[in-house]
Write a protein that holds these residues in place. Structure first.
Motif, PDB file in Angstrom:
ATOM      1  N   GLU A  82       0.838  -1.205   0.000  1.00 43.57           N
ATOM      2  CA  GLU A  82       0.000   0.000   0.000  1.00 43.57           C
ATOM      3  C   GLU A  82       0.871   1.253   0.000  1.00 43.57           C
ATOM      4  O   GLU A  82       0.622   2.209  -0.746  1.00 43.57           O
ATOM      5  N   GLY A  83       1.907   1.246   0.842  1.00 41.75           N
ATOM      6  CA  GLY A  83       2.828   2.384   0.888  1.00 41.75           C
ATOM      7  C   GLY A  83       3.510   2.612  -0.447  1.00 41.75           C
ATOM      8  O   GLY A  83       3.688   3.754  -0.886  1.00 41.75           O
ATOM      9  N   ASN A  84       3.875   1.516  -1.125  1.00 37.11           N
ATOM     10  CA  ASN A  84       4.524   1.635  -2.438  1.00 37.11           C
ATOM     11  C   ASN A  84       3.606   2.290  -3.461  1.00 37.11           C
ATOM     12  O   ASN A  84       4.052   3.073  -4.307  1.00 37.11           O
ATOM     13  N   GLU A  85       2.328   1.941  -3.393  1.00 37.29           N
ATOM     14  CA  GLU A  85       1.367   2.554  -4.324  1.00 37.29           C
ATOM     15  C   GLU A  85       1.257   4.054  -4.064  1.00 37.29           C
ATOM     16  O   GLU A  85       1.240   4.862  -4.989  1.00 37.29           O
ATOM     17  N   TYR A  86       1.172   4.426  -2.790  1.00 39.15           N
ATOM     18  CA  TYR A  86       1.125   5.855  -2.454  1.00 39.15           C
ATOM     19  C   TYR A  86       2.405   6.559  -2.901  1.00 39.15           C
ATOM     20  O   TYR A  86       2.378   7.688  -3.380  1.00 39.15           O
ATOM     21  N   PHE A  87       3.528   5.874  -2.725  1.00 34.14           N
ATOM     22  CA  PHE A  87       4.814   6.451  -3.119  1.00 34.14           C
ATOM     23  C   PHE A  87       4.844   6.717  -4.618  1.00 34.14           C
ATOM     24  O   PHE A  87       5.317   7.769  -5.077  1.00 34.14           O
ATOM     25  N   LYS A  88       4.350   5.761  -5.412  1.00 35.08           N
ATOM     26  CA  LYS A  88       4.304   5.939  -6.867  1.00 35.08           C
ATOM     27  C   LYS A  88       3.448   7.145  -7.255  1.00 35.08           C
ATOM     28  O   LYS A  88       3.721   7.834  -8.240  1.00 35.08           O
ATOM     29  N   GLU A  89       2.397   7.373  -6.462  1.00 33.51           N
ATOM     30  CA  GLU A  89       1.506   8.509  -6.718  1.00 33.51           C
ATOM     31  C   GLU A  89       2.070   9.812  -6.155  1.00 33.51           C
ATOM     32  O   GLU A  89       1.442  10.861  -6.252  1.00 33.51           O
ATOM     33  N   LYS A  90       3.262   9.743  -5.532  1.00 35.64           N
ATOM     34  CA  LYS A  90       3.928  10.879  -4.888  1.00 35.64           C
ATOM     35  C   LYS A  90       3.137  11.421  -3.696  1.00 35.64           C
ATOM     36  O   LYS A  90       3.273  12.582  -3.324  1.00 35.64           O
ATOM     37  N   ASN A  91       2.291  10.563  -3.137  1.00 39.91           N
ATOM     38  CA  ASN A  91       1.566  10.918  -1.913  1.00 39.91           C
ATOM     39  C   ASN A  91       2.418  10.410  -0.744  1.00 39.91           C
ATOM     40  O   ASN A  91       2.125   9.388  -0.125  1.00 39.91           O
ATOM     41  N   TYR A  92       3.487  11.156  -0.457  1.00 41.86           N
ATOM     42  CA  TYR A  92       4.504  10.678   0.484  1.00 41.86           C
ATOM     43  C   TYR A  92       4.010  10.618   1.927  1.00 41.86           C
ATOM     44  O   TYR A  92       4.463   9.759   2.694  1.00 41.86           O
ATOM     45  N   GLU A  93       3.108  11.504   2.284  1.00 47.33           N
ATOM     46  CA  GLU A  93       2.587  11.467   3.652  1.00 47.33           C
ATOM     47  C   GLU A  93       1.807  10.185   3.894  1.00 47.33           C
ATOM     48  O   GLU A  93       1.942   9.536   4.936  1.00 47.33           O
ATOM     49  N   LYS A  94       0.964   9.803   2.922  1.00 47.15           N
ATOM     50  CA  LYS A  94       0.216   8.555   3.039  1.00 47.15           C
ATOM     51  C   LYS A  94       1.157   7.356   3.008  1.00 47.15           C
ATOM     52  O   LYS A  94       0.944   6.361   3.713  1.00 47.15           O
ATOM     53  N   ALA A  95       2.207   7.474   2.201  1.00 48.23           N
ATOM     54  CA  ALA A  95       3.186   6.390   2.133  1.00 48.23           C
ATOM     55  C   ALA A  95       3.852   6.196   3.494  1.00 48.23           C
ATOM     56  O   ALA A  95       4.017   5.060   3.959  1.00 48.23           O
ATOM     57  N   VAL A  96       4.239   7.289   4.130  1.00 46.01           N
ATOM     58  CA  VAL A  96       4.855   7.222   5.460  1.00 46.01           C
ATOM     59  C   VAL A  96       3.912   6.528   6.440  1.00 46.01           C
ATOM     60  O   VAL A  96       4.317   5.664   7.221  1.00 46.01           O
ATOM     61  N   ALA A  97       2.621   6.907   6.372  1.00 47.53           N
ATOM     62  CA  ALA A  97       1.639   6.314   7.288  1.00 47.53           C
ATOM     63  C   ALA A  97       1.520   4.803   7.061  1.00 47.53           C
ATOM     64  O   ALA A  97       1.439   4.019   8.022  1.00 47.53           O
ATOM     65  N   SER A  98       1.511   4.380   5.809  1.00 50.43           N
ATOM     66  CA  SER A  98       1.379   2.947   5.507  1.00 50.43           C
ATOM     67  C   SER A  98       2.610   2.172   5.961  1.00 50.43           C
ATOM     68  O   SER A  98       2.497   1.112   6.592  1.00 50.43           O
ATOM     69  N   TYR A  99       3.797   2.683   5.645  1.00 51.26           N
ATOM     70  CA  TYR A  99       5.021   2.007   6.073  1.00 51.26           C
ATOM     71  C   TYR A  99       5.093   1.923   7.599  1.00 51.26           C
ATOM     72  O   TYR A  99       5.559   0.930   8.159  1.00 51.26           O
ATOM     73  N   THR A 100       4.625   2.986   8.256  1.00 48.91           N
ATOM     74  CA  THR A 100       4.631   3.004   9.730  1.00 48.91           C
ATOM     75  C   THR A 100       3.750   1.895  10.286  1.00 48.91           C
ATOM     76  O   THR A 100       4.131   1.212  11.256  1.00 48.91           O
ATOM     77  N   GLU A 101       2.577   1.708   9.671  1.00 51.77           N
ATOM     78  CA  GLU A 101       1.688   0.642  10.117  1.00 51.77           C
ATOM     79  C   GLU A 101       2.346  -0.724   9.926  1.00 51.77           C
ATOM     80  O   GLU A 101       2.203  -1.620  10.754  1.00 51.77           O
ATOM     81  N   GLY A 102       3.063  -0.863   8.824  1.00 49.27           N
ATOM     82  CA  GLY A 102       3.765  -2.117   8.589  1.00 49.27           C
ATOM     83  C   GLY A 102       4.854  -2.371   9.619  1.00 49.27           C
ATOM     84  O   GLY A 102       5.035  -3.499  10.110  1.00 49.27           O
TER      85      GLY A 102
END
Length: 382
Positions: A82-102
């Motif tokens: 999920e974080g990778n998908e957000y990262f691809k979309e350049k939504n870095y804040e959401k990516a950080v949140a997803s990686y944090t949950e992981g």
């Protein structure tokens, strides 16, 4: 008619009817892309928030992906994806949140944990949170010391926070893992160049500060040697009792930015203010040499040309008197125009205020002069 023929007729009738009736809710040429994007399988981008009532299919998929009953490794992997998908979309804040949950899942897969920390470091990096990104790179290497992407990210972070020595250290450690890693070679070259430039600038700055301090010390010594007193010292205080002679008392800049300075021959030049109380006017001399006389400046300022505010044409050098004020006793001291600036400033009651000596200029025995000094104490310098 046999049964086969009846079936064919029925099918023909159905097909004819189907041609004339449109399927309710069917896609059309105008909205088919929009409708497709509502189907989870074909979505190009996940919505920010999922409402189970409006998107039950997507909510169902999410519950499957993040089912708490699944193994921790699978849950962490889902958050990573999920974080990778957000990262691809350049939504870095959401990516950080997803990686944090992981990361919070604390699974036993060190490889996966290293990737989660490294990916979060990358997202933090693009958000400009370089120190947080560096901390994640360090955490990733605790999971897996030879994780090359974490080493690269750590080196890049160190460059951004201008810790070039540490960046070089990260690069050297990474090149031991992979001697041909292009990104590390480029980063090492950049960090080395910036480090040498920073050291050169530091040497220049230190030398400049040393010269500046030397000038300060020379200036303060010159003031002490001449017995010049600053306004910050208490009036009536003996020089011997004054243990501090602060540079702050002479470092204040006026509107023009002028300050007292010591020339190569050891002569002080002062920014001097002339005040004309009768007309509420001022003159500013940016560099008044301490050994020059008041009369010399008055002759240069009031010769053939009168200032525009002198409508009565009274201001010419021989007709003027010079005074300074002792604010502590509210007294005035007349200065002989033939005296030098230094001689006036060495008087026991003279104080330099805000870095600029100031003097009042009056027309001799004018009506304003008489009225001004009616109730004031006036002394003549001998």
């Amino acid at each position: 008619m046999d049964s086969q023929g009846e079936d064919d007729d029925t099918m023909d009738q159905f097909m004819e009817k189907f041609k004339t009736q449109k399927y309710e809710g069917a896609f059309n040429e105008d909205n088919w892309e929009e409708e497709f994007d509502k189907i989870p399988m074909f979505m190009k981008k996940a919505p920010q928030e999922i409402d189970p009532e409006k998107a039950p299919e997507l909510a169902c998929l999410q519950s499957i992906l993040f089912d708490e009953d699944r193994p921790l490794e699978e849950q962490a992997e889902s958050f990573k994806d999920e974080g990778n998908e957000y990262f691809k979309e350049k939504n870095y804040e959401k990516a950080v949140a997803s990686y944090t949950e992981g990361i919070k899942k604390k699974c036993k897969d060190v490889e996966l944990n290293a990737i989660l920390y490294t990916n979060r470091a990358a997202a933090q990096f693009y958000l400009g949170n370089y120190r947080s990104a560096l901390n994640d790179a360090i955490a990733a290497r605790k999971q897996k010391p030879d994780h090359l992407k974490a080493v690269i990210r750590g080196a890049l972070c160190c460059v951004e926070i201008k810790n070039y020595r540490e960046a070089l250290k990260w690069c050297e450690e990474g090149l031991k893992i992979n001697p041909t890693e292009k990104k590390l070679i480029e980063t090492r070259t950049k960090a080395d160049r910036l480090q040498r430039a920073a050291e050169r600038d530091a040497r220049k700055s230190k030398l400049a500060e040393k010269k500046k301090q030397s000038k300060k010390d020379s200036l303060l010594n010159a003031l002490k040697d001449r017995g010049i007193k600053l306004h910050q010292q208490a009036a009536g205080e003996d020089e011997e009792e004054t243990s501090e002679f602060s540079y702050d008392g002479i470092s204040s800049e006026n509107a023009t930015g002028s300050q007292v300075f010591l020339d190569e021959s050891g002569r002080l030049h002062w920014p001097v203010l002339f005040l004309y109380p009768e007309h509420m006017q001022t003159d500013f001399i940016s560099a008044f040499p301490e050994d020059s006389r008041f009369i010399d400046h008055l002759n240069a300022m009031f010769n053939e040309d009168y200032p525009p505010w002198d409508t009565d044409r009274k201001y010419f050098a021989p007709n003027l008197e010079v005074y300074f004020e002792d604010e502590e006793t509210q007294s005035f001291y007349q200065v002989n125009p033939e005296r030098t600036l230094l001689e006036a400033m060495q008087h026991r009651r003279f104080r330099v205020k805000a870095g600029s000596p100031s003097f009042l200029i009056f027309v001799k025995q004018s009506s304003f002069y008489k009225k001004y000094f009616t109730d004031r104490k006036v002394y003549k310098l001998t």
